[in-house]
Design an enzyme around this catalytic site. Sequence first.
Site, PDB file in Angstrom:
ATOM      1  N   TYR A 129       0.520  -0.951   0.162  1.00 27.42           N
ATOM      2  CA  TYR A 129       0.056  -0.204   0.069  1.00 27.42           C
ATOM      3  C   TYR A 129       0.751   1.477   0.011  1.00 27.42           C
ATOM      4  O   TYR A 129       1.665   1.498   1.164  1.00 27.42           O
ATOM      5  CB  TYR A 129      -1.036   0.483   1.200  1.00 27.42           C
ATOM      6  CG  TYR A 129      -1.874   1.128   0.954  1.00 27.42           C
ATOM      7  CD1 TYR A 129      -3.074   1.091   0.570  1.00 27.42           C
ATOM      8  CD2 TYR A 129      -1.726   2.427   1.297  1.00 27.42           C
ATOM      9  CE1 TYR A 129      -4.116   1.561   0.513  1.00 27.42           C
ATOM     10  CE2 TYR A 129      -2.215   3.052   1.595  1.00 27.42           C
ATOM     11  CZ  TYR A 129      -3.677   3.366   0.708  1.00 27.42           C
ATOM     12  OH  TYR A 129      -4.770   4.145   1.063  1.00 27.42           O
ATOM     13  N   GLN A 193     -11.143   0.137   1.993  1.00 29.75           N
ATOM     14  CA  GLN A 193     -11.790  -1.071   0.698  1.00 29.75           C
ATOM     15  C   GLN A 193     -10.413  -1.502   0.186  1.00 29.75           C
ATOM     16  O   GLN A 193     -10.634  -2.432  -0.137  1.00 29.75           O
ATOM     17  CB  GLN A 193     -12.448   0.080  -0.019  1.00 29.75           C
ATOM     18  CG  GLN A 193     -12.150   1.580  -0.024  1.00 29.75           C
ATOM     19  CD  GLN A 193     -12.146   2.391   0.238  1.00 29.75           C
ATOM     20  OE1 GLN A 193     -11.839   2.479   1.446  1.00 29.75           O
ATOM     21  NE2 GLN A 193     -11.993   3.674  -0.564  1.00 29.75           N
ATOM     22  N   THR A 244       3.266   9.947  12.409  1.00 27.82           N
ATOM     23  CA  THR A 244       4.886   9.688  11.639  1.00 27.82           C
ATOM     24  C   THR A 244       5.016  10.509  13.277  1.00 27.82           C
ATOM     25  O   THR A 244       4.969  11.138  13.537  1.00 27.82           O
ATOM     26  CB  THR A 244       5.751   9.982  10.859  1.00 27.82           C
ATOM     27  OG1 THR A 244       6.359   9.915  10.627  1.00 27.82           O
ATOM     28  CG2 THR A 244       5.284  11.316  10.315  1.00 27.82           C
ATOM     29  N   GLN A 266       9.398  16.488   9.868  1.00 27.20           N
ATOM     30  CA  GLN A 266       7.878  15.427  10.426  1.00 27.20           C
ATOM     31  C   GLN A 266       6.243  16.264  10.278  1.00 27.20           C
ATOM     32  O   GLN A 266       5.539  15.376   9.520  1.00 27.20           O
ATOM     33  CB  GLN A 266       8.820  15.103  11.263  1.00 27.20           C
ATOM     34  CG  GLN A 266       9.828  14.141  11.415  1.00 27.20           C
ATOM     35  CD  GLN A 266       9.631  12.592  10.030  1.00 27.20           C
ATOM     36  OE1 GLN A 266      10.468  13.087   8.664  1.00 27.20           O
ATOM     37  NE2 GLN A 266       8.708  12.101  10.189  1.00 27.20           N
ATOM     38  N   HIS A 269       3.945  15.948   7.114  1.00 29.23           N
ATOM     39  CA  HIS A 269       3.990  15.285   6.749  1.00 29.23           C
ATOM     40  C   HIS A 269       1.808  15.230   7.760  1.00 29.23           C
ATOM     41  O   HIS A 269       1.334  15.146   6.708  1.00 29.23           O
ATOM     42  CB  HIS A 269       4.086  13.680   7.819  1.00 29.23           C
ATOM     43  CG  HIS A 269       4.992  13.084   6.840  1.00 29.23           C
ATOM     44  ND1 HIS A 269       4.641  13.052   5.504  1.00 29.23           N
ATOM     45  CD2 HIS A 269       6.333  12.832   7.017  1.00 29.23           C
ATOM     46  CE1 HIS A 269       6.120  12.015   5.363  1.00 29.23           C
ATOM     47  NE2 HIS A 269       6.994  12.364   5.924  1.00 29.23           N
ATOM     48  N   GLU A 335       9.113   6.610  16.014  1.00 28.84           N
ATOM     49  CA  GLU A 335       9.726   5.744  14.970  1.00 28.84           C
ATOM     50  C   GLU A 335      11.501   5.760  13.916  1.00 28.84           C
ATOM     51  O   GLU A 335      11.833   5.124  13.447  1.00 28.84           O
ATOM     52  CB  GLU A 335       8.571   6.463  13.886  1.00 28.84           C
ATOM     53  CG  GLU A 335       8.840   6.137  12.028  1.00 28.84           C
ATOM     54  CD  GLU A 335       7.639   6.681  12.270  1.00 28.84           C
ATOM     55  OE1 GLU A 335       7.671   5.910  10.906  1.00 28.84           O
ATOM     56  OE2 GLU A 335       7.419   8.189  12.030  1.00 28.84           O
ATOM     57  N   GLU A 423       1.685 -34.713  30.532  1.00 30.45           N
ATOM     58  CA  GLU A 423       1.037 -33.795  30.037  1.00 30.45           C
ATOM     59  C   GLU A 423      -0.663 -34.663  30.034  1.00 30.45           C
ATOM     60  O   GLU A 423      -1.319 -33.681  29.024  1.00 30.45           O
ATOM     61  CB  GLU A 423       1.155 -33.460  28.521  1.00 30.45           C
ATOM     62  CG  GLU A 423       2.620 -32.414  28.943  1.00 30.45           C
ATOM     63  CD  GLU A 423       2.944 -31.375  27.294  1.00 30.45           C
ATOM     64  OE1 GLU A 423       2.600 -32.014  26.247  1.00 30.45           O
ATOM     65  OE2 GLU A 423       4.145 -30.699  27.454  1.00 30.45           O
ATOM     66  N   HIS A 428       0.064 -39.222  21.986  1.00 28.12           N
ATOM     67  CA  HIS A 428       1.261 -38.926  21.413  1.00 28.12           C
ATOM     68  C   HIS A 428       2.181 -39.311  21.935  1.00 28.12           C
ATOM     69  O   HIS A 428       2.854 -39.489  20.715  1.00 28.12           O
ATOM     70  CB  HIS A 428       1.204 -37.318  22.450  1.00 28.12           C
ATOM     71  CG  HIS A 428       0.194 -36.335  22.375  1.00 28.12           C
ATOM     72  ND1 HIS A 428      -0.440 -35.958  22.197  1.00 28.12           N
ATOM     73  CD2 HIS A 428       1.269 -35.015  21.200  1.00 28.12           C
ATOM     74  CE1 HIS A 428      -1.432 -34.932  21.744  1.00 28.12           C
ATOM     75  NE2 HIS A 428      -0.168 -34.500  20.822  1.00 28.12           N
TER      76      HIS A 428
END
Length: 440
Positions: A129, A193, A244, A266, A269, A335, A423, A428
């Site tokens: 994306y 979407q 950010t 920054q 943004h 970040e 167990e 097993h």
Amino acid sequence: MLNRTDLRGKVPSAAELRATLPRAEIDVDAALHQVRPVVEAVRDRGVEAVLEYTEKFDRVRPSTVRVPAEALAKALEELAPEVRAALEESIARARKVHADQRREDVTTQVTEGGTVTERWVPVERVGLYAPGGLAVYPSSVVMNVVPAQEAGVGSLVLCTPPQAEFGGSPHPTTLAAAALLGVDEVWAVGGAQAVALLAYGGTDTDGGELVPVDLVTGPGNIYLTAAKRMLRGLIGIDSEAGPTEIAILADETADAGHVAADLISQAEHDTLAASVLVTTSPELADAVDVELAARVKATKHSERVTTALQGKQSGTVLVSTVDDGLRVVDAYAAEHLEIQTANAREVAARVRNAGAVFVGPYAPVSLGDYCAGSNHVLPTGGFARHSSGLSVQSFLRGIHVIDYSEQALREVSGKVVALANAEDLPAHGEAVTARFEGEK
């Protein structure tokens, strides 16, 4: 200009620091109720629902979801030469760094006749994306595509919002970046979407198949993040990205103009972007405020920058020592973290929590955004305390392959039975002993 928090003479605990430090308040859960009907509509009605929401949110309705091949070719052909050269350099540097992240299969001989091999297998199909809201992000195409390709992912699809300005096609610079990287499948769809369509797939308006993916990576707004959270499990995700953020640890040796310019870069943004200065020097903090006042007026997105810098998510934190500053930035887990102190390289080596660390006066965050070779898809909101940025490893899965001979199993069978009985799972153990039934 920046709000101040004075921690001089104090040594707050990590919990106190997390509660005290400036941070954007993003409630992804609150966005889920808005995103849920979008995701469910795409699940139930496919592309028709996607196009309806695209028209509602992006004010344009593409004729098809998939961008025609000729549009990609045209975008690359018409790309400004200086932008193409810059993208090519960005790609080359990113490939150099990410190629060294490749993992090799490792076989361990546990016992004679018994081995475990860890195979590294790329995810089969990935949806990447690239946002397209307040800005255009061809750099995000580079940062998502390069590590996926270096990991060996065989099938990539890029999603990016359509633009009314370009007749329902995504921004041509984003398309050009995809073409330059050899990505020939691009879907003109954004937001929640887009994530839903990547998860469920569908049939395009021209009858073409839109094949669902196994993993979705890349940053976006809160609605895209909410869709990632809702669909996690049906698809893998890289992270839940928030606004950010930059933190700068600086002392009296830092240049106030550099610090101010980086904080602004920054804040440019998003109005929710966080710009945080942690410093031992009140004089530097004062000088940075003076620089900010002048530089903000001169920058293109002055209103957006001002809102971000004056928001509760931004501010200056005063500390007594660089050691205290390190405790603060580790608790904040930015970040992006810049170290602008004396002996910056040594200080940077002591950082434990950050998405990426930028060392000294000549490594601004914007270098990492474009041409350092590092990846700029990084954990936000304090997630750097436990998570990493996007890398080749993000697109690989480790698969253990167990290969034991009859004798190797026989030798350890008693231990398997003992643990199975401990167990209270006797079947097993019986799955092992059944292979030796009838033996004396």
